[in-house]
Motif scaffolding. Structure first.
Motif, short mmCIF file in Angstrom:
data_model
loop_
_atom_site.label_atom_id
_atom_site.label_comp_id
_atom_site.label_asym_id
_atom_site.label_seq_id
_atom_site.Cartn_x
_atom_site.Cartn_y
_atom_site.Cartn_z
N THR B 129 0.88 -1.17 0.00
CA THR B 129 0.00 0.00 0.00
C THR B 129 0.91 1.22 0.00
N GLN B 137 -3.98 1.22 5.27
CA GLN B 137 -3.10 0.48 6.18
C GLN B 137 -3.84 0.09 7.46
N TYR B 140 -6.10 -2.87 6.59
CA TYR B 140 -5.41 -4.16 6.49
C TYR B 140 -4.95 -4.65 7.86
N LYS B 141 -4.55 -3.73 8.73
CA LYS B 141 -4.16 -4.14 10.09
C LYS B 141 -5.33 -4.77 10.81
#
Lengths: 156, 156
Positions: B129, B137, B140-141
Motif C-alpha cells: 500500500t 493500512q 489491512y491491520k
C-alpha cells in the motif's frame, strides 16, 4: 577478496535447488524458515516444479567463472489493468552466497531483472524487503528504488 | 446509506473492464495514471486478455444484489522455494466504488482472497500500500496484516 569480474545469469535448473535453499537458509530470517537437510525435503522440489509450470515466473541464478552458483533471484511479470494496463515486475528471494558478498553480484542480478522487466514492457519493478533489512534497503535505493510503499503481510 | 447485505465475488469478465478502470481512476493516485475515455483505450483490453492467459492470477469483482460491480481485487498465487517451498499470495488493485465504501465490501473481497490463498496452500498473503494510504493500512491491520516490510518501487 578479489572482485568477481563476471557472473553469468541463467535460469535455475533442478540440480541448483540445494544450493539455492542453502542461500535462503544462510540468512537471519531464512535460517528459522528453511529445512536444509540431506536429502533435501521433497517440498522444495515440488515448488521448483511449480515454478517451471508458471510461465510468468523466472527463477535465475548467478554463476561464477567456475560454474559455481553464487546468487539467485526470482522475477515475476504480472499483467494488470492499472496504470493503463501496464505489466509490473515483482522481484523476490534475492540472495548472494555469504562468502561472495560486496562483489557486485546482487547488482548484476538486479540489473538483469530490471532489463527483463523493461523487455516485457513493465512500467514498474516492485519488491518487499523486511523492515529489519536496512542494508538491503540502502542497496535498492542505490539502484534507484524508492521506499514508496508499506509492505503488509499476513502469515498463516 | 444502508449496509449492503451481501455481495457476490466472481471472476471479472471482459465487459467489466470499463467499470474496473473507472474504479482505478476514481482515486487520488489512480486519477493521474489512468485514461478513462470513451471508448476505453485498447491497452486495458489487451491487459485483460493477458490476465486471462495468466493461470496464477485471478481478477475478481464484487457484485451487489442488482448485479452492479462495486469492487475489485487482483490475486496472484506465486510458487517459490523460500519458506519450505510455500506459495505466497500477492493482492493488488483493491478498489471499492466511492459511493459504496464503509459497507464491508473491501473486507468481503479481502476475506475471499485470504480464503483462496489458504485453499492454494499459501503460507503468506502480501500486498503493497502506498505510504500515503494511511486509511488502507489501518484497514489491512484490522484484518490481521502486519506492516512488516518496506515496499520498494522503481518506475520507468
Amino acid at each position: 577478496m578479489a572482485a568477481i569480474s563476471s557472473v553469468t545469469i541463467r535460469r535455475a535448473r533442478r540440480e541448483d535447488v540445494g544450493i539455492i535453499v542453502a542461500m535462503l537458509a544462510d540468512d537471519p530470517l531464512g535460517s528459522a524458515r528453511e529445512r536444509l537437510e540431506e536429502p533435501l525435503p521433497a517440498c522444495y522440489f515440488r515448488a521448483f516444479d511449480a515454478l517451471e509450470q508458471a510461465s510468468q515466473i523466472k527463477l535465475v541464478v548467478a554463476e561464477d567463472a567456475d560454474g559455481i552458483v553464487v546468487g539467485c533471484l526470482q522475477l515475476c511479470i504480472l499483467p494488470g489493468l492499472s496504470s493503463q494496463g501496464a505489466s509490473r515486475a515483482l522481484v523476490e528471494d534475492v540472495r548472494v552466497a555469504s562468502q561472495c558478498r560486496s562483489q557486485g553480484i546482487g547488482e548484476r542480478l538486479m540489473q538483469w531483472a530490471i532489463a527483463d522487466a523493461r523487455g516485457n514492457a513493465c512500467k514498474l519493478v516492485e519488491l518487499f524487503t523486511h523492515n529489519t533489512r536496512v542494508e538491503a534497503q540502502r542497496f535498492y535505493k542505490r539502484l534507484g528504488f524508492a521506499p514508496s510503499h508499506v509492505g503488509m503481510t499476513l502469515r498463516f
